[in-house]
Design an enzyme around this catalytic site. Structure first.
Site, mmCIF file in Angstrom:
data_model
loop_
_atom_site.group_PDB
_atom_site.id
_atom_site.type_symbol
_atom_site.label_atom_id
_atom_site.label_comp_id
_atom_site.label_asym_id
_atom_site.label_seq_id
_atom_site.Cartn_x
_atom_site.Cartn_y
_atom_site.Cartn_z
ATOM 1 N N TYR A 101 -9.077 -0.973 -17.433
ATOM 2 C CA TYR A 101 -10.497 -1.330 -17.623
ATOM 3 C C TYR A 101 -10.835 -2.416 -16.603
ATOM 4 O O TYR A 101 -10.196 -2.532 -15.556
ATOM 5 C CB TYR A 101 -10.641 -1.772 -19.095
ATOM 6 C CG TYR A 101 -12.025 -2.114 -19.561
ATOM 7 C CD1 TYR A 101 -13.026 -1.140 -19.630
ATOM 8 C CD2 TYR A 101 -12.337 -3.414 -19.976
ATOM 9 C CE1 TYR A 101 -14.293 -1.458 -20.076
ATOM 10 C CE2 TYR A 101 -13.612 -3.730 -20.434
ATOM 11 C CZ TYR A 101 -14.589 -2.752 -20.479
ATOM 12 O OH TYR A 101 -15.839 -3.071 -20.925
ATOM 13 N N ARG A 154 -25.254 1.670 -11.032
ATOM 14 C CA ARG A 154 -24.999 0.207 -11.096
ATOM 15 C C ARG A 154 -23.637 0.010 -11.736
ATOM 16 O O ARG A 154 -23.521 -0.270 -12.914
ATOM 17 C CB ARG A 154 -26.128 -0.447 -11.912
ATOM 18 C CG ARG A 154 -26.227 -1.929 -11.865
ATOM 19 C CD ARG A 154 -25.078 -2.686 -12.538
ATOM 20 N NE ARG A 154 -25.237 -3.015 -13.927
ATOM 21 C CZ ARG A 154 -24.238 -2.952 -14.824
ATOM 22 N NH1 ARG A 154 -23.026 -2.561 -14.504
ATOM 23 N NH2 ARG A 154 -24.467 -3.266 -16.076
ATOM 24 N N LYS A 172 -14.003 3.211 -20.412
ATOM 25 C CA LYS A 172 -14.620 2.820 -21.700
ATOM 26 C C LYS A 172 -14.032 3.675 -22.827
ATOM 27 O O LYS A 172 -13.726 3.174 -23.914
ATOM 28 C CB LYS A 172 -16.142 3.029 -21.649
ATOM 29 C CG LYS A 172 -16.856 2.127 -20.639
ATOM 30 C CD LYS A 172 -17.314 0.816 -21.252
ATOM 31 C CE LYS A 172 -17.873 -0.102 -20.179
ATOM 32 N NZ LYS A 172 -18.171 -1.440 -20.656
ATOM 33 N N GLU A 243 -24.111 3.996 -19.864
ATOM 34 C CA GLU A 243 -23.309 2.953 -19.220
ATOM 35 C C GLU A 243 -23.609 2.847 -17.735
ATOM 36 O O GLU A 243 -23.608 3.853 -17.016
ATOM 37 C CB GLU A 243 -21.821 3.303 -19.420
ATOM 38 C CG GLU A 243 -20.877 2.193 -19.078
ATOM 39 C CD GLU A 243 -20.967 1.015 -20.038
ATOM 40 O OE1 GLU A 243 -20.857 1.203 -21.250
ATOM 41 O OE2 GLU A 243 -21.173 -0.113 -19.539
ATOM 42 N N ASP A 244 -23.880 1.640 -17.305
ATOM 43 C CA ASP A 244 -24.016 1.323 -15.880
ATOM 44 C C ASP A 244 -25.091 2.149 -15.171
ATOM 45 O O ASP A 244 -24.881 2.638 -14.045
ATOM 46 C CB ASP A 244 -22.645 1.397 -15.186
ATOM 47 C CG ASP A 244 -21.748 0.227 -15.610
ATOM 48 O OD1 ASP A 244 -22.132 -0.505 -16.550
ATOM 49 O OD2 ASP A 244 -20.689 0.037 -15.011
ATOM 50 N N ASP A 266 -24.880 0.344 -23.596
ATOM 51 C CA ASP A 266 -23.834 -0.665 -23.743
ATOM 52 C C ASP A 266 -24.151 -1.941 -22.961
ATOM 53 O O ASP A 266 -23.878 -3.044 -23.432
ATOM 54 C CB ASP A 266 -22.521 -0.047 -23.245
ATOM 55 C CG ASP A 266 -21.332 -0.946 -23.434
ATOM 56 O OD1 ASP A 266 -21.256 -1.594 -24.494
ATOM 57 O OD2 ASP A 266 -20.483 -1.002 -22.539
ATOM 58 N N ASP A 267 -24.724 -1.793 -21.766
ATOM 59 C CA ASP A 267 -24.987 -2.975 -20.931
ATOM 60 C C ASP A 267 -26.091 -3.838 -21.529
ATOM 61 O O ASP A 267 -26.074 -5.062 -21.406
ATOM 62 C CB ASP A 267 -25.362 -2.539 -19.505
ATOM 63 C CG ASP A 267 -24.226 -1.745 -18.901
ATOM 64 O OD1 ASP A 267 -23.157 -2.314 -18.689
ATOM 65 O OD2 ASP A 267 -24.410 -0.517 -18.699
ATOM 66 N N ASN A 415 -19.307 -8.929 -13.717
ATOM 67 C CA ASN A 415 -18.055 -8.222 -13.413
ATOM 68 C C ASN A 415 -18.172 -7.509 -12.077
ATOM 69 O O ASN A 415 -19.286 -7.209 -11.658
ATOM 70 C CB ASN A 415 -17.784 -7.170 -14.499
ATOM 71 C CG ASN A 415 -17.545 -7.800 -15.845
ATOM 72 O OD1 ASN A 415 -16.879 -8.805 -15.958
ATOM 73 N ND2 ASN A 415 -18.120 -7.197 -16.877
#
Ligand SMILES: NC(=O)c1ccc[n+]([C@@H]2O[C@H](COP(=O)([O-])OP(=O)(O)OC[C@H]3O[C@@H](n4cnc5c(N)ncnc54)[C@H](O)[C@@H]3O)[C@@H](O)[C@H]2O)c1
Ligand SMILES: O=C(O)C[C@H](O)C(=O)O
Ligand SMILES: [Mg+2]
Length: 562
Positions: A101, A154, A172, A243-244, A266-267, A415
C-alpha cells in the site's frame, strides 16, 4: 488446513486449479487432493502447511533489497496463490503494509506498464463503451461484493497515472481483505480507462492503456453513468468505493451517486472519517472538545473540503452553531485563504470561505492571504495538509503556530512520502517535541531530547476496511454521513492516546483487524438505525461480522461428479 470448515466442491481438475490464484495451494495440496484433481507430478513431493510456505516466502521476500522489488514479489504471490499472500501479509502486517500500500504502491502505479506481469481486475476502456456489460461478465469473480474504482487521474499526490492507477484499487482491496476480512473472492478492482493527459505516458511506448487524451465533460459523465448502471445490474448489492478521481470529478460523482447506490468516495469521506476520529482522540486526551479548536487546511480540494465538512458536523453535534463552526475553519489553497469574494471557487469550496467582515481586523500583506498570514491571525490549534505539494509547512509557519499554541496538532496528510508538507522529524524539532503529529504515509519514530515519538499514520486505511465489513455484515444499501460519523467515533474509541491519555494517537497496525470489526459494528448499527439495513440484535450483528471475516486458511477441496 481448517478441517472444520465444509469442503469446497470443484467442478474441474488439473493445472487449471494451480493457475487459479483463489484456489491454488501449491505444495499445500494433500495427497488425496493431488490424486483426485490430477495434480500429481505438477508440484514437488513434499506436502507443506501454509506456515511452512509462508516461511519460505518470507525468506525470499527479505532477499529483495528495495521496496519496489518487494512489492512486485508480493504481487506475484497474490496473483498465483491469494491465500498464501494474505497469510504472509497477516503474519507481517506492519512490515508489509507500506509495501503493498502507501507509499510503495505510488511507485508501482508510476511504473505500472513497465512492471506489468499478470491480469488482475478489470480495465474498462472507453472505446469499448458499448460492451461494458460483457466486460463485467468476463471478471474472474462472479460474486462481487466490494469494488474499488478509479480513473487514475489523481493518484495520491502523483497526478495523472492513466491505467497505472490500477495499483491503487488493487492495494486498497488488499487492505479490505487483510485489515477488514473481506474474502478476496468478493473483491474486484476496476479502472475506467478514459485516456490520460500525462504527456510522459502518452509518449511512453510501453504504456498499456488507451493512448488518447482523457475524455471529459458530457462524454465522460455518460461513460461513468453507463458503467454505474451496468455494474449495478450485474452486482446490485456491491459496495463501490470511488478512489483517486480528480477534484473536478470526485465531488460531483459523489453527489450524483451517493443516494442512488451503495457507494462512497474514500478520499473525501474515508479521509474525513479517519481525520475526525484522530482529532476526537487527540481532543479527548487534551480534555477539550473539537468545537473549541481553530483549524487551518492547506489544500481545499476533495480531501480538505471533505474533512472540513465532517469537522463542522462534529463541532455542531458538540453544541456550537454551524456559523460558529464555519468561522473556526480556514481553508488555504493556491490563491491563499478562501474568501467569499473569490471568483471561480467550486461549489463545495464556496461553503468554506471566510467573509471580508470576519477578516477586517487581520494583519496581512495583500489581497491573497497566505498560510503564514492565517497562522498569525487565526492562531489555529490544528493544521492539516492535503495539498499534495511537499515542504509547504515551513519552519517559519510551524514556529509561528507553536508560538501561540503550546501543543499544536499538525497533520501533513499528503501522500506518498515525497509529497508530505513537512516531515515529522522537522515538525517535532521545530516545536521541541510539543506538536502532536500524524501523517498520511508511514514515518519512522522521531527522537527529540531523548524522548521517542511514534508517528501515527492518519490514513483512510484505518476506516474503509471497517466500513466495508460493516456494510457487508448488515447488508446496508447506502453509505450515509451518519455511518461515516459512527466510524470516526469508533476509531477514536480505539485510540490508545484518547483512551489512556498516553501512547500512540492511532491503534497499532497489529490490532487493525479488531479495530475494523469494532468500526464495522458501529457502522452497521448506524445503518440499521437509519433503515439502510434490516434490524437485528447486537449478538446477531456481532456474529455476522465474525462470519463474514475471511481468514487466510486453506480449505479442503472435493471433486463434484462431472
Ligand atoms: N492521508 C490520507 O488518508 C489521504 C486521503 C486523501 C488524500 N490524501 C492526500 O491529500 C492530497 C490531496 O488530495 P485531494 O484528493 O484533496 O486532491 P485535490 O487535487 O482535490 O486537492 C488538492 C488541493 O491542493 C491545492 N494545492 C496544490 N498545491 C498547492 C499549493 N502550493 N498551495 C496551496 N494549495 C495547493 C490544489 O489547488 C487543490 O485544491 C494528496 O496528496 C493525497 O494523497 C491523503
Ligand atoms: O491511498 C492512500 O494512501 C490514502 C488516500 O486515499 C490518498 O489518495 O492519498
Ligand atoms: Mg485515495
Amino acid at each position: 488446513m481448517d478441517d472444520n470448515k465444509r469442503p469446497l466442491y470443484l467442478p474441474f481438475a488439473g493445472p487449471a486449479i494451480l493457475e487459479s490464484p483463489l484456489l491454488n495451494k501449491g505444495t499445500g495440496f494433500s495427497e488425496e487432493e493431488r490424486i483426485f484433481f490430477n495434480l500429481e507430478g505438477l508440484i514437488p513431493w513434499e506436502i507443506e502447511t501454509i506456515e511452512e510456505q509462508v516461511e519460505r516466502a518470507y525468506q525470499q521476500y527479505t532477499n529483495f533489497n528495495n521496496d519496489l522489488d518487494k512489492h512486485i514479489y508480493l504481487r506475484n504471490i497474490q496473483d498465483t496463490n491469494e491465500t498464501l499472500f494474505y497469510r504472509l501479509v497477516h503474519n507481517h502486517i506492519s512490515e508489509m503494509m507500506p509495501i503493498i500500500y502507501t507509499p510503495t504502491v505510488g511507485l508501482a502505479c508510476e511504473r505500472f506498464s513497465k512492471d506489468y506481469r499478470r491480469n488482475r481486475g478489470l480495465f474498462i476502456s472507453y472505446p469499448n463503451k458499448d460492451r461494458i456489460e460483457e466486460m463485467l461478465n468476463n471478471a474472474t469473480r462472479q460474486k462481487v461484493k466490494v469494488i474499488v474504482l478509479t480513473d487514475g487521474e489523481r493518484i495520491l499526490g502523483l497526478g495523472d497515472q492513466g491505467i497505472g492507477g490500477m495499483g491503487i484499487p488493487i492495494g486498497k482491496l488488499s487492505l479490505y481483505t487483510s485489515c477488514g476480512g473481506i474474502s478476496p473472492a468478493y473483491c474486484l478492482p476496476i479502472t475506467l480507462d478514459v485516456g490520460t493527459d500525462n504527456p510522459h505516458l502518452l509518449e511512453d511506448p510501453m504504456y498499456m492503456g488507451w493512448r488518447h487524451q482523457r475524455i471529459a465533460g458530457q462524454e465522460y459523465n455518460d461513460f461513468v453513468e453507463e458503467f454505474m448502471q451496468a455494474v449495478h445490474r450485474r452486482w446490485p448489492e456491491a459496495l463501490i468505493q470511488f478512489e483517486d478521481f480528480a477534484q473536478k470529478n470526485a465531488m460531483p460523482l459523489l453527489e450524483r451517486y451517493k443516494d442512488q447506490y451503495c457507494t462512497f468516495n474514500d478520499d473525501i469521506q474515508g479521509t474525513a472519517a479517519v481525520t475526525v476520529g484522530s482529532l476526537l482522540a487527540a481532543c479527548k486526551a487534551a480534555k477539550t472538545q473539537l468545537c473549541e479548536q481553530r483549524i487551518t487546511f492547506l489544500g481545499a480540494g476533495s480531501a480538505g473540503c471533505g474533512i472540513a465538512e465532517a469537522i463542522i458536523a462534529q463541532m455542531v453535534s458538540e453544541g456550537i452553531t454551524e456559523a460558529q463552526a464555519r468561522a473556526q475553519v480556514f481553508m488555504v489553497d493556491r490563491w491563499g485563504l478562501l474568501q467569499d469574494s473569490m471568483p471561480n471557487l467550486l461549489p463545495f469550496q464556496q461553503k468554506l470561505t471566510q467573509s471580508a467582515q470576519a477578516l477586517a481586523h487581520w494583519q496581512k500583506a495583500d489581497e491573497n492571504i497566505s498560510l503564514l498570514d492565517v497562522v498569525n491571525n487565526a492562531k489555529p490549534t490544528v493544521l492539516i495538509g492535503v495539498s499534495g505539494a511537499p515542504g509547504l509547512f515551513t519552519e517559519e509557519i510551524i514556529r509561528a503556530m507553536h508560538q501561540h499554541c503550546p501543543r499544536p496538532i499538525v497533520f501533513p496528510l499528503s501522500n506518498p512520502t515525497s509529497r508530505v508538507e513537512a516531515t515529522p522529524k522537522n515538525i517535532l524539532h521545530w516545536t521541541n517535541g510539543e506538536a502532536l503529529v500524524a501523517t498520511g504515509s508511514p514515518f519512522e519514530p522521531v527522537v527529540v531530547n531523548d524522548i521517542t515519538y511514534q508517528i501515527a499514520q492518519c490514513n483512510n486505511s484505518f476506516i474503509f476496511p471497517g466500513i466495508g465489513l460493516g456494510v457487508l455484515s448488515c447488508g446496508a444499501s447506502r453509505v450515509s454521513d451518519e455511518m461515516l460519523m459512527a466510524s470516526s467515533r469508533a476509531l477514536a474509541e480505539c485510540s490508545p492516546l484518547g483512551q489512556h491519555g498516553t501512547g500512540s494517537l492511532l491503534p497499532d497496525l497489529e490490532h487493525i483487524q479488531s479495530v475494523s470489526k469494532f468500526i464495522a459494528f458501529a457502522v452497521a448499527k448506524a445503518a440499521i438505525k437509519q433503515g439502510y439495513a434490516l434490524p437485528c440484535s447486537d449478538e446477531l450483528l456481532q456474529q455476522s461480522i465474525e462470519d463474514n471475516f475471511w481468514k487466510p486458511e486453506y480449505r479442503r477441496y472435493k471433486r463434484t461428479s462431472f
